[in-house]
Design an enzyme around this catalytic site. Structure first.
Site, PDB file in Angstrom:
ATOM      1  N   ASP A  92      -7.132  -4.966  -3.912  1.00 39.21           N
ATOM      2  CA  ASP A  92      -6.877  -3.575  -3.519  1.00 39.21           C
ATOM      3  C   ASP A  92      -5.622  -3.018  -4.207  1.00 39.21           C
ATOM      4  O   ASP A  92      -5.511  -1.832  -4.479  1.00 39.21           O
ATOM      5  CB  ASP A  92      -6.665  -3.442  -2.004  1.00 39.21           C
ATOM      6  CG  ASP A  92      -7.530  -4.371  -1.175  1.00 39.21           C
ATOM      7  OD1 ASP A  92      -7.899  -5.458  -1.667  1.00 39.21           O
ATOM      8  OD2 ASP A  92      -7.817  -4.034  -0.020  1.00 39.21           O
ATOM      9  N   ASP A 151       0.793  -1.229   0.000  1.00 41.74           N
ATOM     10  CA  ASP A 151       0.000   0.000   0.000  1.00 41.74           C
ATOM     11  C   ASP A 151       0.827   1.282   0.000  1.00 41.74           C
ATOM     12  O   ASP A 151       0.293   2.360   0.289  1.00 41.74           O
ATOM     13  CB  ASP A 151      -0.967  -0.001   1.186  1.00 41.74           C
ATOM     14  CG  ASP A 151      -2.212  -0.833   0.891  1.00 41.74           C
ATOM     15  OD1 ASP A 151      -2.565  -0.987  -0.299  1.00 41.74           O
ATOM     16  OD2 ASP A 151      -2.836  -1.339   1.846  1.00 41.74           O
TER      17      ASP A 151
HETATM   18  N1  GLY Z   1      -7.651  -3.650   2.620  1.00 46.54           N
HETATM   19  C1  GLY Z   1      -7.887  -2.309   2.337  1.00 46.54           C
HETATM   20  C2  GLY Z   1      -9.272  -1.897   2.549  1.00 46.54           C
HETATM   21  O1  GLY Z   1      -9.738  -2.026   3.677  1.00 46.54           O
HETATM   22  O2  GLY Z   1      -9.928  -1.462   1.663  1.00 46.54           O
END
Ligand code: GLY
Length: 373
Positions: free
Chosen positions: A159, A103
């Site tokens: 994601d 991320d």
């Molecule tokens: N895993 C990232 C979200 O909660 O969208």
């Protein structure tokens, strides 16, 4: 119909929301500037940090990104100062390192990356390139970017489609194609193994890290295996739209439209997305999924000149504004009805990234000055 003509019809709504945002957010900002942590959620009208990962928490780029959006809309220097203050704070995450994962795009592309593109700040440029190199380093040559840490060597998640934008930016900026090649290899794998025939998407796919064989598909933050976690659908939708914008690869656009059709069909009944489109009861919603998907749908409408995507986005934004927005000046967050994960205890909460995408969607309706991704 041309996008500009179609979007003009929604200006009354957009102007009304902007008026509410510009009235409310100075107070949210004032509360944040006193903090030694980066806002994640709220409780009793105060900002709260995330419960895990400290400065490395994956949403820590969204608050400065929201501040940049507000700065671009209003020109108010205090928003810019806050974005820059928090970007400096994030340097500690590079030093901490252990909790950083896929991320890093969320953390640096929309904070330092926006700063660099707006101001040319060289320190910001280096931060984004550092993050891009970290993300590229997580690539498994079997064709996927590894998700989290510890023993999850072969896990990838939907994601991550949004983090690919960091890699596209790095190639566009440096001229070195490796970043884009990694991003496209991951996107191609996601098309093959995450996107189902009906347009819904998996949250987690576990690959054998040695040979890339698919071992297992997991519900992750959704209801159950084979279900349709709405935020995952939104990450996939917007992620494929953006991959198309960065690469021009037609299959990414077709994939985005397929996911979009599934999303729009499934959100019709409730207006605000359920946490999972296949959960048994209408008891848990995720306004955050709606805000992310709205951004993707607006972009899709701009690309295809299909007004239907835009209308679906605005219908959802109106439903969220009417049912989830708290415009009081005491409460720092706007969208109230978000869900961390179906099986967790983080239900009916606020989330800083829900607000960021809500503000981004409003920017897209009002002549977006800079595409953050
Ligand atoms: N895993 C990232 C979200 O909660 O969208």
């Amino acid at each position: 119909m041309r996008f500009e003509t179609a979007v003009a019809k929604h200006q009354e709504f957009a102007q009304d929301v902007w008026a509410k945002l510009t009235r409310k957010l100075p107070g949210s900002l004032q509360k944040a500037t006193k903090l030694s942590y980066i806002p994640y959620t709220t409780c009793q009208n105060e900002w709260k940090p995330a419960p895990f990962d400290g400065i490395c928490w994956w949403t820590n780029g969204f608050w400065p990104a929201e501040m940049w959006q507000m700065y671009l809309h209003t020109g108010m220097e205090a928003y810019r100062a806050e974005a820059e203050r928090v970007e400096d704070m994030l340097d500690e995450a590079f030093d901490e390192f252990d909790h950083l994962h896929h991320d890093v795009g969320f953390m640096w592309l929309i904070s330092a990356g926006v700063n660099y593109r707006l101001t040319g700040n060289d320190q910001s440029r280096k931060r984004v390139l550092k993050a891009a190199n970290l993300l590229a380093g997580r690539f498994n040559p079997n064709g996927f970017i590894r998700a989290w840490n510890e023993d999850k060597h072969g896990w990838a998640i939907i994601d991550c489609m949004m983090n690919l934008n960091l890699l596209y930016w790095a190639s566009e900026h440096t001229g070195d194609p490796r970043f884009r090649q990694i991003a496209m290899a991951h996107a191609d794998t996601a098309m093959k193994h995450f996107v189902r025939e009906d347009g819904s998407v998996e949250h987690i796919v576990c690959f054998d890290p040695e040979n890339g064989e698919v071992l297992e598909k997991l519900a992750g933050q959704g209801y159950a295996q084979g279900s349709a976690w709405s935020r995952g659908q939104a990450w996939g939708l917007y992620g494929f739209v953006l991959s198309y914008l960065h690469t021009g690869k037609a299959e990414y656009l077709q994939t985005a439209e397929k996911i979009a059709a599934f999303f729009v069909e499934n959100v019709k009944r409730t207006g605000v997305p359920l946490c999972d489109f296949r959960q048994p009861e209408d008891d848990l919603f995720d306004a955050c999924a709606g805000a992310i998907a709205a951004c993707g749908l607006i972009e899709l409408s701009r690309i295809t000149e299909d007004e239907g995507w835009l209308d679906a986005a605005v219908d959802m934004l109106k439903a969220m504004e009417a049912r989830c927005a708290d415009w009081s000046l005491e409460e720092p967050a706007v969208l109230q009805n978000c869900t961390g994960s179906y099986s967790g205890n983080d239900h009916h909460i606020t989330m800083v990234y829900a607000d960021f995408f809500f503000v981004e969607a409003m920017a897209k309706l009002s002549g977006e000055k800079l595409r953050f991704w």
